[in-house]
Write a protein that holds these residues in place. Structure first.
Motif, PDB file in Angstrom:
ATOM      1  N   THR A  45      46.532  29.902  35.651  1.00  0.00           N
ATOM      2  CA  THR A  45      47.827  30.593  35.555  1.00  0.00           C
ATOM      3  C   THR A  45      47.713  32.098  35.766  1.00  0.00           C
ATOM      4  OG1 THR A  45      47.562  30.720  33.156  1.00  0.00           O
ATOM      5  CG2 THR A  45      48.842  28.865  34.026  1.00  0.00           C
ATOM      6  N   THR A  46      46.480  32.623  35.770  1.00  0.00           N
ATOM      7  CA  THR A  46      46.278  34.055  35.997  1.00  0.00           C
ATOM      8  C   THR A  46      46.412  34.342  37.487  1.00  0.00           C
ATOM      9  OG1 THR A  46      44.783  34.222  34.118  1.00  0.00           O
ATOM     10  CG2 THR A  46      44.659  35.978  35.760  1.00  0.00           C
ATOM     11  N   ILE A  47      47.217  35.325  37.806  1.00  0.00           N
ATOM     12  CA  ILE A  47      47.408  35.731  39.201  1.00  0.00           C
ATOM     13  C   ILE A  47      46.481  36.903  39.488  1.00  0.00           C
ATOM     14  CG2 ILE A  47      49.032  36.680  40.881  1.00  0.00           C
ATOM     15  CD1 ILE A  47      51.253  35.266  39.222  1.00  0.00           C
ATOM     16  N   VAL A  48      45.655  36.750  40.507  1.00  0.00           N
ATOM     17  CA  VAL A  48      44.732  37.812  40.894  1.00  0.00           C
ATOM     18  C   VAL A  48      45.197  38.370  42.235  1.00  0.00           C
ATOM     19  CG1 VAL A  48      42.344  38.389  41.478  1.00  0.00           C
ATOM     20  CG2 VAL A  48      42.813  36.736  39.661  1.00  0.00           C
ATOM     21  N   SER A  49      45.355  39.687  42.299  1.00  0.00           N
ATOM     22  CA  SER A  49      45.733  40.334  43.562  1.00  0.00           C
ATOM     23  C   SER A  49      44.612  41.271  43.998  1.00  0.00           C
ATOM     24  CB  SER A  49      47.057  41.091  43.423  1.00  0.00           C
ATOM     25  OG  SER A  49      46.957  42.094  42.455  1.00  0.00           O
ATOM     26  N   SER A  79      49.846  40.637  30.244  1.00  0.00           N
ATOM     27  CA  SER A  79      48.780  41.640  30.223  1.00  0.00           C
ATOM     28  C   SER A  79      48.120  41.677  31.597  1.00  0.00           C
ATOM     29  CB  SER A  79      47.744  41.320  29.145  1.00  0.00           C
ATOM     30  OG  SER A  79      47.093  40.102  29.429  1.00  0.00           O
ATOM     31  N   LYS A  80      47.492  42.794  31.895  1.00  0.00           N
ATOM     32  CA  LYS A  80      46.794  42.877  33.181  1.00  0.00           C
ATOM     33  C   LYS A  80      45.529  43.701  33.037  1.00  0.00           C
ATOM     34  CE  LYS A  80      49.473  46.657  35.148  1.00  0.00           C
ATOM     35  NZ  LYS A  80      50.277  47.087  36.269  1.00  0.00           N
ATOM     36  N   GLN A  81      44.627  43.456  33.945  1.00  0.00           N
ATOM     37  CA  GLN A  81      43.350  44.142  33.974  1.00  0.00           C
ATOM     38  C   GLN A  81      43.119  44.586  35.417  1.00  0.00           C
ATOM     39  OE1 GLN A  81      40.441  41.533  32.328  1.00  0.00           O
ATOM     40  NE2 GLN A  81      39.003  43.154  31.879  1.00  0.00           N
ATOM     41  N   ASN A  82      42.641  45.829  35.593  1.00  0.00           N
ATOM     42  CA  ASN A  82      42.401  46.382  36.926  1.00  0.00           C
ATOM     43  C   ASN A  82      40.938  46.751  37.109  1.00  0.00           C
ATOM     44  OD1 ASN A  82      45.166  46.616  37.994  1.00  0.00           O
ATOM     45  ND2 ASN A  82      45.432  48.059  36.323  1.00  0.00           N
ATOM     46  N   TRP A  83      40.459  46.592  38.329  1.00  0.00           N
ATOM     47  CA  TRP A  83      39.129  47.051  38.720  1.00  0.00           C
ATOM     48  C   TRP A  83      39.256  47.757  40.058  1.00  0.00           C
ATOM     49  CZ3 TRP A  83      40.283  42.056  37.236  1.00  0.00           C
ATOM     50  CH2 TRP A  83      39.765  41.650  36.008  1.00  0.00           C
ATOM     51  N   ARG A  84      38.420  48.763  40.272  1.00  0.00           N
ATOM     52  CA  ARG A  84      38.423  49.510  41.529  1.00  0.00           C
ATOM     53  C   ARG A  84      37.015  49.511  42.106  1.00  0.00           C
ATOM     54  NH1 ARG A  84      42.886  53.018  42.106  1.00  0.00           N
ATOM     55  NH2 ARG A  84      44.248  52.910  40.303  1.00  0.00           N
ATOM     56  N   ASN A  95      38.454  34.201  43.825  1.00  0.00           N
ATOM     57  CA  ASN A  95      37.728  33.099  43.187  1.00  0.00           C
ATOM     58  C   ASN A  95      36.568  33.605  42.338  1.00  0.00           C
ATOM     59  OD1 ASN A  95      39.376  31.065  44.175  1.00  0.00           O
ATOM     60  ND2 ASN A  95      38.187  30.840  46.048  1.00  0.00           N
ATOM     61  N   LEU A  96      35.845  34.607  42.830  1.00  0.00           N
ATOM     62  CA  LEU A  96      34.735  35.164  42.057  1.00  0.00           C
ATOM     63  C   LEU A  96      35.218  35.780  40.750  1.00  0.00           C
ATOM     64  CD1 LEU A  96      32.491  36.816  44.793  1.00  0.00           C
ATOM     65  CD2 LEU A  96      31.786  35.059  43.158  1.00  0.00           C
ATOM     66  N   ILE A  97      36.303  36.542  40.808  1.00  0.00           N
ATOM     67  CA  ILE A  97      36.859  37.160  39.596  1.00  0.00           C
ATOM     68  C   ILE A  97      37.239  36.071  38.589  1.00  0.00           C
ATOM     69  CG2 ILE A  97      38.899  38.374  38.680  1.00  0.00           C
ATOM     70  CD1 ILE A  97      37.004  40.361  39.826  1.00  0.00           C
ATOM     71  N   ILE A 126      41.565  45.452  42.452  1.00  0.00           N
ATOM     72  CA  ILE A 126      41.704  44.055  42.064  1.00  0.00           C
ATOM     73  C   ILE A 126      42.430  44.036  40.723  1.00  0.00           C
ATOM     74  CG2 ILE A 126      40.473  41.913  41.537  1.00  0.00           C
ATOM     75  CD1 ILE A 126      38.063  43.243  43.102  1.00  0.00           C
ATOM     76  N   THR A 127      43.485  43.239  40.631  1.00  0.00           N
ATOM     77  CA  THR A 127      44.265  43.153  39.398  1.00  0.00           C
ATOM     78  C   THR A 127      44.432  41.699  38.997  1.00  0.00           C
ATOM     79  OG1 THR A 127      45.497  45.131  40.044  1.00  0.00           O
ATOM     80  CG2 THR A 127      46.436  43.811  38.279  1.00  0.00           C
ATOM     81  N   ALA A 128      44.200  41.417  37.721  1.00  0.00           N
ATOM     82  CA  ALA A 128      44.439  40.086  37.163  1.00  0.00           C
ATOM     83  C   ALA A 128      45.647  40.180  36.242  1.00  0.00           C
ATOM     84  CB  ALA A 128      43.217  39.601  36.392  1.00  0.00           C
TER      85      ALA A 128
END
Length: 85
Positions: free
Chosen positions: A30-34, A60-65, A19-21, A52-54
């Protein structure tokens, strides 16, 4: 615990991070966050890392570590990785 038993992260903590992301980045529903917590046993890497991946609707996707377990991730950590400090 056996070799194949998995420790499950706290589902409330995972939901809070998702939810924060979405909130900080203004992501559409529609964006899936894992959110995945990984343990590393290699020399020089953090013992626990959260990835964390959106995944956007356009593939397209975006990753954070974050070099912390899910249970230790703060609102401030999310602000930092999203640039919303």
């Amino acid at each position: 615990m056996g070799m194949f038993d998995k420790k499950r992260p706290n589902s409330k903590a995972v939901g809070r991070i998702k939810n924060l992301i979405k909130q900080k980045l203004g992501l559409p529903e529609t964006t899936i966050v894992s959110v995945v917590e990984l343990a590393c046993h290699e020399p020089g890497c953090p013992p626990t890392e959260t990835i964390i991946t959106a995944h956007a609707e356009d593939s397209s996707k975006q990753n954070w570590r974050i070099n912390k377990p899910i249970s230790e991730i703060s609102d401030n950590d999310i602000s930092i990785i999203t640039g919303q400090v």
